[in-house]
Design a protein around this motif. Structure first.
Motif, short mmCIF file in Angstrom:
data_model
loop_
_atom_site.label_atom_id
_atom_site.label_comp_id
_atom_site.label_asym_id
_atom_site.label_seq_id
_atom_site.Cartn_x
_atom_site.Cartn_y
_atom_site.Cartn_z
N LYS A 21 44.30 37.33 -58.24
CA LYS A 21 45.67 36.90 -58.00
C LYS A 21 46.62 38.09 -58.15
N PRO A 22 47.54 38.25 -57.22
CA PRO A 22 48.50 39.36 -57.34
C PRO A 22 49.40 39.18 -58.56
N PRO A 23 49.79 40.26 -59.18
CA PRO A 23 50.67 40.13 -60.36
C PRO A 23 52.00 39.49 -59.98
N SER A 24 52.56 38.81 -60.92
CA SER A 24 53.83 38.13 -60.68
C SER A 24 54.96 39.15 -60.44
N LYS A 25 55.77 38.86 -59.47
CA LYS A 25 56.91 39.72 -59.16
C LYS A 25 58.18 39.31 -59.90
N THR A 26 58.05 38.27 -60.71
CA THR A 26 59.24 37.79 -61.42
C THR A 26 59.84 38.82 -62.36
N PRO A 27 59.04 39.52 -63.21
CA PRO A 27 59.65 40.52 -64.10
C PRO A 27 60.38 41.63 -63.35
N ALA A 28 59.78 42.11 -62.27
CA ALA A 28 60.44 43.18 -61.51
C ALA A 28 61.72 42.67 -60.86
N THR A 29 61.67 41.45 -60.33
CA THR A 29 62.88 40.88 -59.71
C THR A 29 63.99 40.71 -60.73
N LEU A 30 63.64 40.18 -61.91
CA LEU A 30 64.63 40.02 -62.96
C LEU A 30 65.19 41.37 -63.41
N GLY A 31 64.33 42.38 -63.45
CA GLY A 31 64.79 43.71 -63.82
C GLY A 31 65.78 44.28 -62.83
#
Length: 293
Positions: A21-31
């Motif tokens: 599964k690809p890593p979640s992009k949520t932390p980068a988006t929030l950053g």
């Protein structure tokens, strides 16, 4: 192929086809969103008239034209010859001030760097020394000169040199301690195994490993001090900054252009010479044969 092998292949095929599964992009988006919000908040807090920024190109062309007028005259004919001479005199004052400040910072920061290194000094001494270095780095040279040195020395280049020296201690001490913590433990352990004293271990086991890197730090700080000295000159502490402040106040744009050219040329020459020496020192250290302990 047997039936058993076909069964194992059929069972293994889905496993091979499964992808992680690809890593979640949520932390980068929030950053990214948080960074954008911080930038917007800082821009709004400045309360600047950003529409006036559109006139910057026109102002640059206008003042560049005014300051370039003195560059098209014969530099060996009065009064332009005197303008060039005065500019070089003040610029060399800035170089002298930066050089003395760097020497002061180098001499004081070397023992403080050892005291701030975890593999050299005890924990309580490391904490105290690093706290002192942090405090020094937190106070700009400009504030040091205004609050502490101007009352003692007045408007004299000595105040600027001391301000640069004290400011250099904080940075050079931190870099020295970090370089000491990255040394190879082999020579140190070998000296301790022979019964060498603590001072001998520092002198012959640690200092030779970090001295080329420390010298490169000193040279780089010298370059920084030349530019910082120009700012201190605005206080009246001498150097090219003092001359530029006088010329700008008097709107002597032709002479100011000459002083700026002298500043740029001398700074570039010093930077190139310093960089060449640094690369020479670091290059010799990298390719020098290492003793095996």
């Amino acid at each position: 192929m047997s039936a058993a092998q076909d069964t194992r292949t059929a069972q293994a095929s889905p496993l091979r086809q499964e992808r992680p599964k690809p890593p979640s992009k949520t932390p980068a988006t929030l950053g990214f969103i948080l960074t954008a919000l911080v930038i917007i908040a800082c821009t709004w807090a400045l309360q600047a008239d950003w529409a006036r920024a559109l006139g910057i190109p026109q102002a640059i062309v206008q003042y560049a034209g005014l300051m370039s007028e003195g560059l098209w005259h014969n530099p060996f004919v009065l009064p332009h010859a005197e303008w060039w001479t005065v500019a070089f005199d003040f610029m060399f004052d800035s170089v002298y001030m930066a050089w003395i400040g760097t020497l002061i910072g180098a001499v004081i920061s070397l023992p403080l760097g050892f005291a701030a290194s975890r593999n050299v000094a005890p924990g309580w001494l490391v904490w105290i020394t690093r706290t002192v270095l942090n405090i020094i780095r937190a106070v700009p040279e400009f504030i040091l000169a205004i609050v502490f040195l101007l009352p003692l020395f007045g408007f004299h280049p000595a105040a600027g040199a001391l301000a640069l020296g004290i400011g250099s201690v904080g940075t050079l001490g931190k870099l020295t301690s970090e370089a000491l913590e990255d040394i190879s433990p082999g020579p140190v352990e070998a000296l301790r195994a022979t019964g060498a004293s603590g001072l001998s271990v520092l002198r012959w086991g640690m200092l030779p490993q970090v001295l080329p890197e420390i010298i490169s730090f000193w040279l780089y700080r010298f370059e920084v001090n030349i530019r910082a000295g120009a700012i201190l000159g605005m206080l009246g502490l001498g150097g090219i900054g003092f001359l530029l402040s006088q010329l700008f106040d008097g709107r002597e744009w032709a002479r100011a252009g000459i002083a700026l050219v002298v500043t740029i040329v001398v700074t570039i020459i010093v930077d190139q010479l310093s960089a060449a020496v640094r690369h020479r020192i670091i290059g010799q250290e990298q390719f020098a044969p290492k003793e095996v302990f």
